[in-house]
Design a protein around this motif. Structure first.
Motif, short mmCIF file in Angstrom:
data_model
loop_
_atom_site.label_atom_id
_atom_site.label_comp_id
_atom_site.label_asym_id
_atom_site.label_seq_id
_atom_site.Cartn_x
_atom_site.Cartn_y
_atom_site.Cartn_z
N LYS A 53 1.12 -1.24 6.80
CA LYS A 53 0.41 -2.37 6.20
C LYS A 53 0.11 -2.15 4.71
CE LYS A 53 -2.45 -4.61 8.93
NZ LYS A 53 -3.58 -4.96 9.79
N ALA A 54 0.60 -1.04 4.17
CA ALA A 54 0.50 -0.72 2.74
C ALA A 54 -0.93 -0.55 2.25
CB ALA A 54 1.26 -1.73 1.90
N TYR A 55 -1.79 0.02 3.09
CA TYR A 55 -3.17 0.26 2.69
C TYR A 55 -3.24 1.26 1.54
CZ TYR A 55 -8.16 1.26 2.94
OH TYR A 55 -9.48 1.43 2.63
N TRP A 56 -2.45 2.35 1.62
CA TRP A 56 -2.46 3.36 0.55
C TRP A 56 -2.03 2.72 -0.77
CZ3 TRP A 56 -2.41 9.08 1.05
CH2 TRP A 56 -2.86 9.51 2.30
N ALA A 57 -0.99 1.91 -0.74
CA ALA A 57 -0.51 1.24 -1.95
C ALA A 57 -1.58 0.33 -2.52
CB ALA A 57 0.76 0.45 -1.65
N HIS A 58 -2.26 -0.39 -1.64
CA HIS A 58 -3.33 -1.29 -2.05
C HIS A 58 -4.40 -0.54 -2.84
CE1 HIS A 58 -6.61 -4.20 -1.72
NE2 HIS A 58 -7.31 -3.29 -1.09
N LEU A 59 -4.72 0.67 -2.40
CA LEU A 59 -5.73 1.46 -3.10
C LEU A 59 -5.19 2.06 -4.40
CD1 LEU A 59 -7.34 3.35 -0.11
CD2 LEU A 59 -8.26 1.38 -1.31
N ALA A 60 -3.92 2.42 -4.39
CA ALA A 60 -3.35 3.11 -5.56
C ALA A 60 -3.07 2.16 -6.72
CB ALA A 60 -2.07 3.84 -5.16
N VAL A 61 -2.65 0.97 -6.41
CA VAL A 61 -2.27 0.03 -7.47
C VAL A 61 -2.69 -1.38 -7.09
CG1 VAL A 61 -0.31 1.37 -8.28
CG2 VAL A 61 0.01 -0.27 -6.48
N ARG A 62 -2.80 -2.20 -8.10
CA ARG A 62 -3.12 -3.62 -7.88
C ARG A 62 -1.98 -4.46 -8.43
NH1 ARG A 62 -7.36 -6.71 -5.70
NH2 ARG A 62 -9.00 -5.27 -5.16
N GLN A 63 -1.15 -5.01 -7.55
CA GLN A 63 -0.07 -5.92 -7.92
C GLN A 63 0.69 -5.43 -9.15
OE1 GLN A 63 0.84 -8.29 -5.88
NE2 GLN A 63 -0.86 -7.77 -4.56
N THR A 64 1.28 -4.28 -9.04
CA THR A 64 2.07 -3.72 -10.12
C THR A 64 3.51 -3.56 -9.66
OG1 THR A 64 2.33 -1.85 -11.62
CG2 THR A 64 1.47 -1.35 -9.46
N THR A 65 4.40 -3.44 -10.58
CA THR A 65 5.80 -3.21 -10.23
C THR A 65 6.08 -1.72 -10.10
OG1 THR A 65 6.41 -3.21 -12.56
CG2 THR A 65 6.58 -5.31 -11.36
N GLN A 66 5.05 -0.89 -10.22
CA GLN A 66 5.23 0.55 -10.17
C GLN A 66 5.10 1.13 -8.76
OE1 GLN A 66 2.54 2.21 -13.06
NE2 GLN A 66 4.16 2.17 -14.57
N HIS A 67 4.99 0.31 -7.76
CA HIS A 67 4.87 0.79 -6.39
C HIS A 67 5.65 -0.18 -5.52
CE1 HIS A 67 3.20 2.44 -2.74
NE2 HIS A 67 2.45 3.29 -3.42
N LYS A 68 6.72 0.30 -4.88
CA LYS A 68 7.56 -0.52 -4.00
C LYS A 68 7.42 0.02 -2.59
CE LYS A 68 9.28 -2.91 -7.38
NZ LYS A 68 8.95 -4.28 -7.62
N ASP A 69 7.13 -0.83 -1.62
CA ASP A 69 6.85 -0.41 -0.25
C ASP A 69 7.88 -0.92 0.73
OD1 ASP A 69 4.14 0.88 -0.53
OD2 ASP A 69 3.81 -1.02 -1.53
N TYR A 70 8.31 -0.01 1.61
CA TYR A 70 9.30 -0.34 2.64
C TYR A 70 8.84 0.25 3.97
CZ TYR A 70 12.22 -1.39 -1.36
OH TYR A 70 12.71 -1.92 -2.53
N ASP A 71 9.25 -0.42 5.04
CA ASP A 71 8.97 0.09 6.37
C ASP A 71 10.10 -0.32 7.29
OD1 ASP A 71 6.18 1.24 7.63
OD2 ASP A 71 7.46 0.31 9.12
N CYS A 72 10.52 0.51 8.14
CA CYS A 72 11.58 0.43 9.16
C CYS A 72 12.61 -0.69 9.03
CB CYS A 72 10.98 0.42 10.54
SG CYS A 72 9.89 -0.93 10.90
#
Length: 184
Positions: A53-72
């Motif tokens: 659900k990208a909780y870690w990404a949510h905490l690390a960045v706010r709507q930036t292009t510096q974090h791309k998330d993928y799952d299965c």
């Protein structure tokens, strides 16, 4: 940014019979410590595999292009996702250049999700959150052949026996001054 999951953990982790599955379904499989989120920020840009659900990404960045998330591969968007997540695993890592670092959070240990990501990864730092003891020999060999452990810390857990750690590995062929630390 507020880390609700960690705050709930701090209040409830010793309560007998606490249901960790409820928290995992609501937030993430692993509980990020505030310092692990600071570390993730220091290693941006990041490709995350096993984002859920990208909780870690949510905490690390706010709507930036510096974090791309993928799952299965068969990813279907989950309700209440914290940050945009796309379907895909190790093969998508090949699309990113050496400026991007790899974050794998609680991978599917029954698949080649992590080993495929490592085979395709070109960047300098590999960040792993999970139980290294559950990794297969091939994946452990890939890590040993390509990386040195740079830093490590245990992750919080509820009343269950498992050894989840947050580890940062540096690519062996990345020549860096031994005092280099992106955190400071």
């Amino acid at each position: 940014m507020e880390n609700t999951y960690f705050q709930l953990y701090e209040k409830m982790h010793k309560v007998p019979g606490i249901n960790q599955n409820f928290f995992q379904d609501a937030f993430a499989y692993l509980i990020p410590r505030p310092c692990t989120i600071q570390i993730l920020r220091a290693y941006l840009p990041i490709i995350e595999i096993g984002a859920g659900k990208a909780y870690w990404a949510h905490l690390a960045v706010r709507q930036t292009t510096q974090h791309k998330d993928y799952d299965c591969y068969d990813f279907k968007p989950k309700p209440n996702t914290f940050y945009p997540v796309k379907g895909g695993t190790g093969e998508v890592v090949a699309n990113y250049n050496t400026d991007w670092n790899l974050f794998v959070c609680s991978p599917d240990y029954e698949t080649d999700q992590l080993s495929e990501s490592l085979e395709n990864f070109k960047g300098r730092f590999f960040i792993f959150a999970g139980d290294k003891e559950r990794l297969d020999k091939y994946t452990l060999d890939l890590i040993d052949e390509k990386f040195n452990l740079w830093r490590e810390m245990p992750l919080p857990k509820f009343n269950i026996k498992k050894d989840d750690f947050f580890r940062v590995y540096k690519r062996l062929d990345f020549d860096v001054n031994t005092t280099f630390d992106p955190i400071h």
